[in-house]
Enzyme design. Structure first.
Site, PDB file in Angstrom:
ATOM      1  N   GLU A   1     -11.109   5.637  13.238  1.00 45.16           N
ATOM      2  CA  GLU A   1     -10.552   4.578  12.401  1.00 45.16           C
ATOM      3  C   GLU A   1     -10.504   3.233  13.134  1.00 45.16           C
ATOM      4  O   GLU A   1      -9.545   2.942  13.836  1.00 45.16           O
ATOM      5  CB  GLU A   1      -9.146   4.958  11.949  1.00 45.16           C
TER       6      GLU A   1
ATOM      7  N   HIS B   1      -9.425   3.709   7.541  1.00 44.70           N
ATOM      8  CA  HIS B   1      -8.985   5.079   7.837  1.00 44.70           C
ATOM      9  C   HIS B   1     -10.111   6.072   7.498  1.00 44.70           C
ATOM     10  O   HIS B   1     -10.004   6.852   6.549  1.00 44.70           O
ATOM     11  CB  HIS B   1      -7.733   5.366   7.020  1.00 44.70           C
TER      12      HIS B   1
ATOM     13  N   GLN C   1       4.188   3.606   3.755  1.00 47.37           N
ATOM     14  CA  GLN C   1       3.284   4.009   4.827  1.00 47.37           C
ATOM     15  C   GLN C   1       1.901   3.388   4.642  1.00 47.37           C
ATOM     16  O   GLN C   1       1.295   3.496   3.585  1.00 47.37           O
ATOM     17  CB  GLN C   1       3.171   5.537   4.825  1.00 47.37           C
TER      18      GLN C   1
END
Length: 343
Positions: free
Chosen positions: A318, A198, A102
């Site tokens: 983000e 992020h 991920q």
């Protein structure tokens, strides 16, 4: 030599030179911190080159970091500013990144600290002694971090066998924090990538937050089956789980980075709380903005999200390039950056 009771003491600083930013490496060689003479500070973990703290001169933290965040390199950091590369989320249909975890490997790889540099808008030689206070206030410190294909572990290298170089820079000044990256293809075959910062911003009460600058923009609603929607002509508010990928500009040109090839920066995203601007996020050559908050149920399901009601005090804005794929031919480079300003 006979000692003198009135001997001059050692100088604490070079005469006429304004106080300089202080950069330190932690005793365990795990993080790098910088502090401006006026008190603003930033800390970057070498694990993932993740910014884990950004404080103003009064020591007020601007980023949200989970109390259960893993800072020992065992997993990606929950909070701060993790760096997403070379894939956003997962994509099993895309052969080049199908085996990657991920959000890729950058946020879980150890970066090398490449050094620091400082700049100032005034200098003692041109501004004169009376300007020393303003000179100190205008200082900026830049921390550079690097990751390359050769620096990846064998397993990751097997999953993504491309020769690349990634330089990640963190710039701190009195009023803002800029994080930017340059990715270059140093190999003999092209590769595709996505990048994203992020960023977890700290807020007092998410129910009092409004997000402006995304009006009439197209977005993918990942909470509602990845449907494509258009933001109404009004601010975004958070009233439940939110996971949206907004398109704020056209996609960057392959190999872009020069001013002539970069996407034109769109209007900045502004975060207001109780009607007052608390953050402004400007993008440079990053055409997407993800807005994310896990809300109640998702926060409960994440083991490293603490406290469980911490979603009330955080908002992810983000900037990235994740709506498609950035293709880099051999010798090409891509760069993008965000600048977060405080009120």
């Amino acid at each position: 030599m006979v000692g003198r009771s009135n001997r001059p003491s050692a100088l604490s600083a070079t005469p006429g030179l304004a106080p300089q930013p202080q950069v330190t490496i932690s005793p365990d060689n795990a993080s790098v911190s910088a502090v401006l003479p006026t008190g603003e500070s930033v800390t970057v973990l070498l694990h993932g080159a993740t910014v884990t703290s950004w404080c103003d001169a009064a020591g007020n933290e601007k980023l949200w970091l989970s109390e259960a965040a893993k800072l020992d390199g065992s997993k990606a950091v929950r909070g701060g500013i993790p760096l997403v590369f070379p894939v956003f989320g997962t994509d099993k249909s895309h052969a080049a990144v199908a085996g990657l975890p991920q959000h890729g490997f950058a946020r879980t790889s150890r970066f090398e600290f490449l050094g620091k540099s400082t700049s100032e808008s005034l200098t003692p030689s041109t501004a004169g002694p009376s300007s020393s206070k303003n000179n100190a206030a205008d200082l900026t410190v830049k921390l550079d971090f690097g990751l390359s294909g050769a620096g990846l572990d064998a397993e990751t290298r097997k999953l993504w066998p491309y020769d690349f170089n990634l330089i990640y820079s963190v710039n701190l000044n009195r009023e803002s924090l800029t994080t930017g990256l340059v990715v270059s293809n140093d190999g003999d075959k092209p590769f595709e990538c996505q990048v994203l910062m992020h960023t977890y911003l700290r807020v007092q009460d998410i129910t009092k937050v409004e997000i402006k600058g995304l009006e009439n923009k197209s977005y993918v609603d990942k909470v509602d089956g990845a449907k494509t929607k258009t933001q109404p002509d009004g601010p975004v508010t958070i009233t439940g789980e939110t996971d949206r990928v907004y398109t704020t500009a056209s996609a960057p040109t392959a190999g872009s980075g020069s001013s002539s090839e970069s996407t034109s920066p769109g209007a900045p995203v502004t975060v207001l709380e109780a009607g007052k601007t608390v953050f402004t996020v400007a993008q440079d050559n990053l055409p997407n903005v993800v807005v994310w908050n896990p809300w109640t149920d998702k926060a409960k399901g994440m083991s490293d999200f603490e406290p469980k009601d911490g979603f009330r005090n955080m908002l992810c804005i983000e900037p990235g390039s994740v709506g498609g794929w950035q293709t880099l031919e051999p010798g090409e480079a891509y760069e993008g950056a965000q600048t977060i300003s405080c009120s």
